[in-house]
Design a protein around this motif. Structure first.
Motif, PDB file in Angstrom:
ATOM      1  N   LEU A 199       0.833  -1.200   0.000  1.00  0.00           N
ATOM      2  CA  LEU A 199       0.000   0.000   0.000  1.00  0.00           C
ATOM      3  C   LEU A 199       0.873   1.257   0.000  1.00  0.00           C
ATOM      4  N   ALA A 200       1.924   1.237   0.807  1.00  0.00           N
ATOM      5  CA  ALA A 200       2.820   2.394   0.891  1.00  0.00           C
ATOM      6  C   ALA A 200       3.582   2.608  -0.401  1.00  0.00           C
ATOM      7  N   VAL A 201       4.073   1.523  -1.012  1.00  0.00           N
ATOM      8  CA  VAL A 201       4.857   1.656  -2.243  1.00  0.00           C
ATOM      9  C   VAL A 201       4.045   2.360  -3.322  1.00  0.00           C
ATOM     10  N   SER A 202       2.757   2.089  -3.368  1.00  0.00           N
ATOM     11  CA  SER A 202       1.897   2.698  -4.404  1.00  0.00           C
ATOM     12  C   SER A 202       1.561   4.155  -4.119  1.00  0.00           C
ATOM     13  N   PHE A 203       2.043   4.698  -2.991  1.00  0.00           N
ATOM     14  CA  PHE A 203       1.747   6.073  -2.576  1.00  0.00           C
ATOM     15  C   PHE A 203       0.238   6.290  -2.394  1.00  0.00           C
ATOM     16  N   ALA A 204      -0.480   5.238  -2.027  1.00  0.00           N
ATOM     17  CA  ALA A 204      -1.918   5.358  -1.802  1.00  0.00           C
ATOM     18  C   ALA A 204      -2.196   5.986  -0.440  1.00  0.00           C
ATOM     19  N   ASP A 205      -3.336   6.631  -0.339  1.00  0.00           N
ATOM     20  CA  ASP A 205      -3.810   7.158   0.944  1.00  0.00           C
ATOM     21  C   ASP A 205      -4.383   5.990   1.733  1.00  0.00           C
ATOM     22  N   PRO A 206      -3.783   5.602   2.857  1.00  0.00           N
ATOM     23  CA  PRO A 206      -4.258   4.405   3.557  1.00  0.00           C
ATOM     24  C   PRO A 206      -5.678   4.533   4.089  1.00  0.00           C
TER      25      PRO A 206
ATOM     26  N   ALA B 257       0.985  -6.662   8.282  1.00  0.00           N
ATOM     27  CA  ALA B 257       1.634  -5.485   8.840  1.00  0.00           C
ATOM     28  C   ALA B 257       3.079  -5.465   8.356  1.00  0.00           C
ATOM     29  N   SER B 258       3.385  -4.489   7.523  1.00  0.00           N
ATOM     30  CA  SER B 258       4.702  -4.434   6.898  1.00  0.00           C
ATOM     31  C   SER B 258       5.022  -2.996   6.542  1.00  0.00           C
ATOM     32  N   ALA B 259       6.306  -2.708   6.338  1.00  0.00           N
ATOM     33  CA  ALA B 259       6.746  -1.353   6.031  1.00  0.00           C
ATOM     34  C   ALA B 259       7.728  -1.379   4.882  1.00  0.00           C
ATOM     35  N   ALA B 260       7.615  -0.379   4.010  1.00  0.00           N
ATOM     36  CA  ALA B 260       8.518  -0.215   2.881  1.00  0.00           C
ATOM     37  C   ALA B 260       9.615   0.790   3.236  1.00  0.00           C
ATOM     38  N   LEU B 261      10.553   0.963   2.304  1.00  0.00           N
ATOM     39  CA  LEU B 261      11.579   1.997   2.422  1.00  0.00           C
ATOM     40  C   LEU B 261      11.083   3.274   1.748  1.00  0.00           C
ATOM     41  N   HIS B 262      11.278   4.408   2.399  1.00  0.00           N
ATOM     42  CA  HIS B 262      10.960   5.711   1.813  1.00  0.00           C
ATOM     43  C   HIS B 262      12.218   6.564   1.817  1.00  0.00           C
ATOM     44  N   VAL B 263      12.431   7.288   0.705  1.00  0.00           N
ATOM     45  CA  VAL B 263      13.547   8.228   0.632  1.00  0.00           C
ATOM     46  C   VAL B 263      13.081   9.452  -0.138  1.00  0.00           C
TER      47      VAL B 263
ATOM     48  N   LEU C  84      17.064   7.262   4.751  1.00  0.00           N
ATOM     49  CA  LEU C  84      16.021   6.254   4.600  1.00  0.00           C
ATOM     50  C   LEU C  84      15.141   6.185   5.844  1.00  0.00           C
ATOM     51  N   ARG C  85      13.858   5.950   5.614  1.00  0.00           N
ATOM     52  CA  ARG C  85      12.958   5.743   6.753  1.00  0.00           C
ATOM     53  C   ARG C  85      11.894   4.724   6.379  1.00  0.00           C
ATOM     54  N   PRO C  86      11.325   4.042   7.370  1.00  0.00           N
ATOM     55  CA  PRO C  86      10.255   3.074   7.085  1.00  0.00           C
ATOM     56  C   PRO C  86       8.910   3.776   6.968  1.00  0.00           C
ATOM     57  N   THR C  87       7.989   3.152   6.254  1.00  0.00           N
ATOM     58  CA  THR C  87       6.646   3.731   6.058  1.00  0.00           C
ATOM     59  C   THR C  87       5.686   3.257   7.150  1.00  0.00           C
TER      60      THR C  87
END
Length: 361
Positions: free
Chosen positions: A205-212, A231-237, A302-305
């Motif tokens: 969901l985060a990778v797609s830049f969707a509004d959760p 429950a999971s988190a992607a990388l954001h930069v 880098l930070r987690p989503t």
């Protein structure tokens, strides 16, 4: 029920699965000080078929689960086999839902889960979003539609026979035929909502830049049930060009790490991190499909989503579906932990804090 997904462990036969539950799941429970914790099992296809065919083997797994203080309410049936091979990449999307083996595997997993559930219990299984986007055509689409009708019929018959309802959730993933939650919702129209729903993976969901929050509302408005949350988190930069050296440490060869860049005209896509610097301009922020530990603290650029996970959990109504922590990438992290037990326990404790602090809309 909060669980951790055992696809983090490489075992694919019964001896190996039992050994991994003893080595990791039991000690994780002890580290948390709990009498019982959830385990979202991943069973490779050959093992799932064996458990259905051999009552003694299934009894052994049930005993192992009980002896380790585990409770199983969900299975991950996305990877079919070989999930810890040296190179997985696109192979994780095979067989697709156009292949009869995918239906057999999923129904085998349903049989096993029904046997692990208590009387009158219900559970869920996550599955791939039909397959990778190519090759695919009208013929494959029609076959997949029929397969899902057969799946619903099989799950209905299983409930009539055992009194236990198993729901299968399609898990949308960037680059696949059902890339986003909206794609999955549209495809699920016409499917039996009693047995087929959506698995919401918050990294995807985060990778797609969707509004959760908006995504959860749209899923509910469409009458589709979220039968499971991964429950999971992607990388954001924010600045991928400046952070290239940091990001390059995550370009490992085993798994596919889809990249999305947010741009004024929309979201740009690349299928894997090693190619992203050539295929994406790098003028906007990137999100990378790399499941980082949920309790991981931002380092450098880098930070987690985790904010996406937090928002999605808050948007879901009570009662919550099964929540499965799915960080399968511990072994390919640039700096893997010394003790996986401590890492899994810390993730579960972190997620429990998120759940306890969630505010319903």
């Amino acid at each position: 029920m909060l669980s951790y997904c055992t696809n983090v462990h490489p075992a694919e036969d019964l001896d190996g699965v039992c050994a991994q539950l003893a080595r990791y799941a039991g000690p994780v429970r002890a580290a948390l000080g709990e009498q019982e914790i959830g385990a979202g099992l991943w069973l490779a296809a050959d093992l799932a078929a064996r458990l259905v065919a051999e009552p003694a083997a299934l009894h052994r797994l049930k005993s192992e689960v009980a002896d380790r203080g585990l409770r199983v309410v969900t299975l991950n049936a996305f990877p079919h086999h070989g999930f810890h091979d040296p190179v997985v990449k696109h192979r994780v999307y095979r067989p697709s839902w156009a292949d009869p083996e995918r239906l057999r595997y999923t129904l085998d997993c349903a049989e096993v889960l029904a046997a692990l559930l208590p009387d009158g219990g219900s559970g869920s299984i996550s599955t791939l979003p039909l397959g990778w986007r190519v090759p695919w055509g009208a013929a494959e689409e029609g076959v997949a539609r029929r397969r899902f009708d057969e799946l619903a019929a099989g799950l209905r018959a299983l409930e009539e026979r055992t009194g236990k309802r198993i729901r299968v959730g399609i898990e949308p993933e960037p680059g696949c035929l059902l890339d986003t939650a909206a794609d999955a919702v549209a495809w699920l129209r016409g499917c039996d909502p009693n047995y087929l729903g959506l698995c919401l993976d918050t990294c995807h969901l985060a990778v797609s830049f969707a509004d959760p929050v908006g995504t959860v509302r749209e899923i509910r408005a469409a009458g589709v049930e979220v039968v499971k949350v991964q429950a999971s988190a992607a990388l954001h930069v924010d600045d991928p060009v400046a952070a290239r050296a940091e990001l390059a440490r995550y370009a490992e060869p085993r798994y596919l790490h889809q990249v999305r860049e947010r741009a004024p005209e929309g979201v740009r896509a690349c299928d894997d991190l090693p190619e992203a610097w050539d295929e994406l301009p790098g003028g906007g922020p990137w999100r990378v499909h790399f499941h980082v530990p949920l309790h991981w603290r931002a380092t450098g650029a880098l930070r987690p989503t985790t904010d996406v996970l937090r928002a999605a959990l808050g948007a879901l109504p009570d009662p919550l579906p099964p929540i499965e922590v799915e960080t399968y990438t511990w072994s390919v992290l640039p700096d893997p932990p010394d003790d996986l037990v401590d890492g899994i326990a810390a993730e579960l404790a972190f997620t429990r804090e998120l759940l306890d602090a969630r505010e319903l809309p």
